[in-house]
Motif scaffolding. Structure first.
Motif: not given
Length: 345
Positions: A107-118, A174-178
């Protein structure tokens, strides 16, 4: 039919069904496959069979599902991904540890990557499009697990403390990446399931901390600090949701969650006072912030629309909006533990 014979029959049936694992090329077929395996697992109390179901579900979460037009996606696919994770968490031996791994690895990896379809490398089923469904499954699973972890004088307090630590750690993840990115589905999951988690913390977690504070004060304070970071941003989410009057469905979750957040603050203060740590607790000066961290007008100013002065509160109230102009909670540690803890939700 003897129970042992039923177990043997179920085990052989499961082993046979698992032979189709590598031939399932459609996400919906894989979901049906898991549903059948899960139904068979419920016929017995075999940890072996539950482990097989969990392992199969984990395998499906790690697949890069494709269609004739490219990577599978859309609402139907998101629903299937949610089912994979549900079957995995329902049958794994340690759901809370599995959820921690899910957030840390995927989950955190997807939040950190700004590519839409990553898509996450380890779990290609985790993308920005599926995060909302995964959040709902993960947080709902937590509420189900902790419901059985109740405080009592005869209970294993060390085990309960570990569960409480895992729960607060997951909530933080869960909350911090938001703060960097979120969508409505994720916000709904956080608003909906944070309340029962906080209520359980108040009902069973706080009595546990009362009991364990003198012999494990550092561990207890770390739990409080971790929870504080999460609840601080929950206040911001509540504030922003309340001001967005076009989304009544989300706003309906706010009043009850705000009540739980405030109760948490005052209950922590009471616990610290009871343990002669009253000086370690104080309220911060609070500013109204939106989800992006920008300062905004208070609710009263928005309601009046007259450009009046913004009011600030020294402590949270039922309609207040909380985010501190913050200092970090890094009090120096003395012989008995930290000299100070800031908890300003």
């Amino acid at each position: 039919v003897e129970t042992t014979e039923v177990n043997q029959l179920v085990e052989k049936t499961v082993d046979y069904l698992l032979s189709f694992l590598d031939t399932n090329l459609q996400c919906e077929l894989a979901s049906s496959h898991l549903a059948l395996l899960d139904s068979l697992a419920k016929l017995t109390n075999s940890e072996y069979i539950k482990g097989k179901v969990s392992k199969t579900a984990a395998e499906y979460t790690k697949r890069n599902w494709q269609t004739g037009e490219g990577p599978d996606k859309g609402n139907v696919f998101n629903l299937q991904v949610a089912k994979y994770w549900t079957y995995y968490l329902d049958n794994t031996a340690d759901p809370l540890q599995a959820i921690l791994h899910l957030y840390d690895t995927g989950v955190q990896d997807v939040f950190q990557n700004k590519t839409k379809d990553y898509a996450n490398e380890t779990y290609p089923t985790i993308t920005r499009a599926t995060l909302g469904a995964i959040y709902q499954v993960a947080l709902q699973t937590i509420t189900g697990v902790i419901r059985h972890e109740t405080y009592g004088v005869t209970k294993d307090k060390d085990s309960l403390l570990r569960t409480l630590t895992h729960t607060t750690d997951i909530l933080l993840r869960a909350v911090n990446p938001l703060k960097t990115w979120r969508n409505r589905t994720i916000l709904k999951a956080v608003l909906k399931y944070s309340k029962p988690i906080l209520d359980h913390f108040l009902r069973h977690g706080m009595p546990l901390l009362d009991d364990c504070f003198r012999r494990k004060n550092l561990e207890c304070l770390n739990i409080i600090k971790t929870l504080q970071v999460s609840t601080r941003y929950m206040h911001v989410i509540c504030n922003s949701t309340k001001l967005d009057r076009g989304d009544i469905a989300l706003a309906n979750y706010v009043p009850l969650l705000k009540k739980s957040l405030e109760s948490t603050v005052y209950r922590v203060e009471a616990m610290l006072a009871a343990n002669n740590c009253a000086d370690a607790f104080w309220m911060g000066n609070l500013k109204n912030r939106d989800l992006e961290g920008e300062e905004i007008l208070s609710q009263s100013v928005v309601d009046n629309g007259d450009g009046g002065e913004e009011e600030e509160d020294d402590e949270p109230d039922a309609e207040g909006v909380e985010e501190e102009e913050e200092e970090e909670m890094d009090g120096e540690e003395g012989e008995d533990g930290p000299d100070s803890v800031k908890y300003d939700d």
